[in-house]
Motif scaffolding. Structure first.
Motif, mmCIF file in Angstrom:
data_model
loop_
_atom_site.group_PDB
_atom_site.id
_atom_site.type_symbol
_atom_site.label_atom_id
_atom_site.label_comp_id
_atom_site.label_asym_id
_atom_site.label_seq_id
_atom_site.Cartn_x
_atom_site.Cartn_y
_atom_site.Cartn_z
ATOM 1 N N GLU A 162 -1.104 -13.784 1.922
ATOM 2 C CA GLU A 162 -1.413 -12.570 1.570
ATOM 3 C C GLU A 162 -0.691 -11.772 0.533
ATOM 4 O OE1 GLU A 162 -1.358 -9.399 4.938
ATOM 5 O OE2 GLU A 162 -0.801 -11.124 6.203
ATOM 6 N N PRO A 163 -0.777 -11.976 -0.567
ATOM 7 C CA PRO A 163 0.142 -11.339 -1.527
ATOM 8 C C PRO A 163 -0.148 -9.905 -1.656
ATOM 9 C CG PRO A 163 -1.508 -12.993 -2.777
ATOM 10 C CD PRO A 163 -1.460 -12.955 -1.271
ATOM 11 N N MET A 164 0.916 -9.229 -1.689
ATOM 12 C CA MET A 164 0.907 -7.593 -1.871
ATOM 13 C C MET A 164 1.683 -7.606 -3.195
ATOM 14 S SD MET A 164 1.695 -6.918 2.398
ATOM 15 C CE MET A 164 2.019 -8.918 2.491
ATOM 16 N N ILE A 165 1.023 -6.896 -4.004
ATOM 17 C CA ILE A 165 1.772 -7.008 -5.356
ATOM 18 C C ILE A 165 1.642 -5.559 -5.987
ATOM 19 C CG2 ILE A 165 1.157 -7.995 -7.895
ATOM 20 C CD1 ILE A 165 1.888 -10.048 -5.420
ATOM 21 N N ASN A 166 2.804 -5.151 -6.585
ATOM 22 C CA ASN A 166 3.044 -3.625 -7.218
ATOM 23 C C ASN A 166 2.920 -3.733 -8.675
ATOM 24 O OD1 ASN A 166 3.390 -3.000 -4.509
ATOM 25 N ND2 ASN A 166 5.765 -2.823 -4.406
ATOM 26 N N TRP A 211 3.174 4.041 9.797
ATOM 27 C CA TRP A 211 2.279 2.658 9.663
ATOM 28 C C TRP A 211 2.265 2.521 8.003
ATOM 29 C CZ3 TRP A 211 0.978 -0.870 13.163
ATOM 30 C CH2 TRP A 211 0.930 -0.282 14.560
ATOM 31 N N THR A 212 1.775 3.543 7.307
ATOM 32 C CA THR A 212 1.258 3.580 5.799
ATOM 33 C C THR A 212 2.367 2.913 5.190
ATOM 34 O OG1 THR A 212 -0.313 5.106 6.188
ATOM 35 C CG2 THR A 212 -0.068 4.335 4.012
ATOM 36 N N VAL A 213 2.534 1.725 4.458
ATOM 37 C CA VAL A 213 3.552 1.459 3.812
ATOM 38 C C VAL A 213 3.078 1.647 2.110
ATOM 39 C CG1 VAL A 213 4.824 -0.676 2.647
ATOM 40 C CG2 VAL A 213 3.987 -0.614 5.140
ATOM 41 N N ARG A 214 4.048 2.379 1.424
ATOM 42 C CA ARG A 214 3.715 3.079 -0.018
ATOM 43 C C ARG A 214 4.753 2.296 -0.869
ATOM 44 N NH1 ARG A 214 -0.357 6.679 -0.084
ATOM 45 N NH2 ARG A 214 -0.289 7.806 2.055
ATOM 46 N N THR A 215 4.296 2.320 -2.048
ATOM 47 C CA THR A 215 5.296 2.306 -3.273
ATOM 48 C C THR A 215 6.329 3.022 -3.403
ATOM 49 O OG1 THR A 215 4.001 2.874 -5.004
ATOM 50 C CG2 THR A 215 3.753 0.510 -4.421
ATOM 51 N N VAL A 216 7.486 2.926 -3.381
ATOM 52 C CA VAL A 216 8.715 3.859 -3.628
ATOM 53 C C VAL A 216 8.266 4.738 -5.000
ATOM 54 C CG1 VAL A 216 11.054 4.468 -4.166
ATOM 55 C CG2 VAL A 216 10.503 2.967 -2.243
ATOM 56 N N ASP A 217 7.968 4.095 -6.182
ATOM 57 C CA ASP A 217 7.711 4.538 -7.513
ATOM 58 C C ASP A 217 6.443 5.114 -7.575
ATOM 59 O OD1 ASP A 217 5.845 2.305 -7.765
ATOM 60 O OD2 ASP A 217 7.442 1.444 -9.054
ATOM 61 N N ALA A 224 9.951 -2.060 -4.646
ATOM 62 C CA ALA A 224 10.520 -1.297 -3.346
ATOM 63 C C ALA A 224 9.305 -0.433 -2.663
ATOM 64 C CB ALA A 224 11.409 -0.280 -3.779
ATOM 65 N N VAL A 225 9.300 -0.515 -1.261
ATOM 66 C CA VAL A 225 8.250 0.159 -0.612
ATOM 67 C C VAL A 225 9.014 1.119 0.340
ATOM 68 C CG1 VAL A 225 6.577 -1.425 -1.014
ATOM 69 C CG2 VAL A 225 7.835 -1.977 0.941
ATOM 70 N N ARG A 226 8.366 1.914 0.991
ATOM 71 C CA ARG A 226 8.475 2.586 2.222
ATOM 72 C C ARG A 226 7.652 3.009 2.990
ATOM 73 N NH1 ARG A 226 6.594 7.662 1.287
ATOM 74 N NH2 ARG A 226 5.902 8.128 -0.515
ATOM 75 N N THR A 227 7.857 3.396 4.311
ATOM 76 C CA THR A 227 6.778 3.643 5.302
ATOM 77 C C THR A 227 6.771 5.303 5.586
ATOM 78 O OG1 THR A 227 7.342 1.586 6.574
ATOM 79 C CG2 THR A 227 6.104 3.217 7.566
ATOM 80 N N ASP A 228 5.417 5.739 5.288
ATOM 81 C CA ASP A 228 5.128 7.019 5.590
ATOM 82 C C ASP A 228 5.616 7.609 7.041
ATOM 83 O OD1 ASP A 228 3.879 7.498 3.327
ATOM 84 O OD2 ASP A 228 1.671 7.708 4.115
ATOM 85 N N ARG A 229 5.620 9.029 7.044
ATOM 86 C CA ARG A 229 6.000 9.522 8.497
ATOM 87 C C ARG A 229 4.816 9.195 9.572
ATOM 88 N NH1 ARG A 229 7.573 15.857 7.100
ATOM 89 N NH2 ARG A 229 8.547 14.583 5.218
ATOM 90 N N ASP A 230 3.749 8.852 9.340
ATOM 91 C CA ASP A 230 2.796 8.074 10.273
ATOM 92 C C ASP A 230 3.195 6.881 11.020
ATOM 93 O OD1 ASP A 230 2.068 5.910 8.831
ATOM 94 O OD2 ASP A 230 0.060 7.053 7.889
#
Ligand code: MG
Ligand code: MG
Length: 267
Positions: A216-220, A233-239, A225-231
């Motif tokens: 399962e490639p996850m490609i930006n 769960w949700t992983v987001r790109t930092v940029d 760099a990624v971070r997790t939301d306050r929920d």
């Protein structure tokens, strides 16, 4: 999700591979129906209902629902991750798709004790050319990884195939999340990274007939760099740039790998 005691990858016999293929078909059908329904104005919760109804209608069970992460319990059938969300977006009535969005949809199902796990990224209407290219490169990187998933190779050959393809296209691989073995458990050893790390213990794991992997490639589009939301769960790109995700569960054979998570007519 969570540390587990280290043990070797399991190998499935022919009958078990067929059971996994049956689970995988249901996952593929759910993704097909979700993709057909995904359009501007549709909420990610609506997509979640379609997937859940499909899975239960086929006599299977969703298997992300109830997964624990620390004190959190995952509340839905799918993960739906829009634009800068990489993975693990929680479906919501409040989250509505717009023209030009991309949405990663991840589905897992269990049938007769075996699991299927697959993800696609769906483009909503007209998508900017560079975002379309991100989606196409991510899908192609999954296929490059699958082509490397052959008996006689090691896990690191899959990792290298994905990473080299993606970086040659100018995109970056998420380093915080990895693919995995799959079977009676949704997450089994080995880890299947989409990148090479000199000391990674799973790179040297031999690929043998009967092993089943979720690649399962996850490609930006931008940085890795990624971070997790306050929920939680949700992983987001930092940029804030978009990210795409594709996944298949596959079985290693003596020859070509078998893609387990596909519909009969697409096989
Ligand atoms: Mg998945
Ligand atoms: Mg997976």
């Amino acid at each position: 999700m969570g540390a587990r005691r280290r043990r070797g990858p399991t190998r499935k016999n022919r009958a078990e591979i067929e059971l996994m293929r049956a689970a995988g078909r249901i996952v593929a059908l759910a993704l097909k129906r979700v993709a057909a329904a995904a359009a501007p104005g549709v909420s990610t919760k609506q997509l979640d209902r379609i997937a859940e109804e499909t899975i239960r209608g086929e006599g299977a069970e969703p298997c992300f629902m109830g997964q624990r992460l620390g004190n959190l319990v995952y509340p839905a059938t799918i993960c739906a991750s829009i634009n800068d969300a990489v993975v693990h977006g929680i479906p919501s009535d409040e989250v509505v798709l717009h023209e030009g969005d991309i949405v990663g949809v991840d589905v897992g199902a269990r049938l007769d004790g075996y699991h299927g796990d697959s993800a696609i990224t769906v483009m909503i209407g007209e998508v900017a050319p560079e975002v379309r290219r991100l989606v196409e490169v991510t899908q192609a990187s999954l296929m490059a990884g699958i082509r490397a998933a052959r008996s006689g190779n090691v896990v690191g050959d899959i990792s290298r195939a994905v990473q080299e393809y993606v970086e040659a296209q100018g995109f970056s691989v998420v380093l915080d999340l990895v693919g995995h073995g799959i079977g009676r458990e949704m997450w089994e050893p080995p880890n299947v990274p989409n990148f090479i790390r000199p000391s990674h213990p799973d790179h040297s794991v031999a690929l043998l007939p009967g092993m089943a992997l979720a690649i399962e490639p996850m490609i930006n589009a931008g940085g890795s760099a990624v971070r997790t939301d306050r929920d939680g769960w949700t992983v987001r790109t930092v940029d804030g740039l978009p990210s795409a995700h594709f996944e298949h569960s596959i079985a290693i054979t003596k020859g070509e790998p078998i893609i387990l998570t596909q519909c009969e007519e697409d096989a």
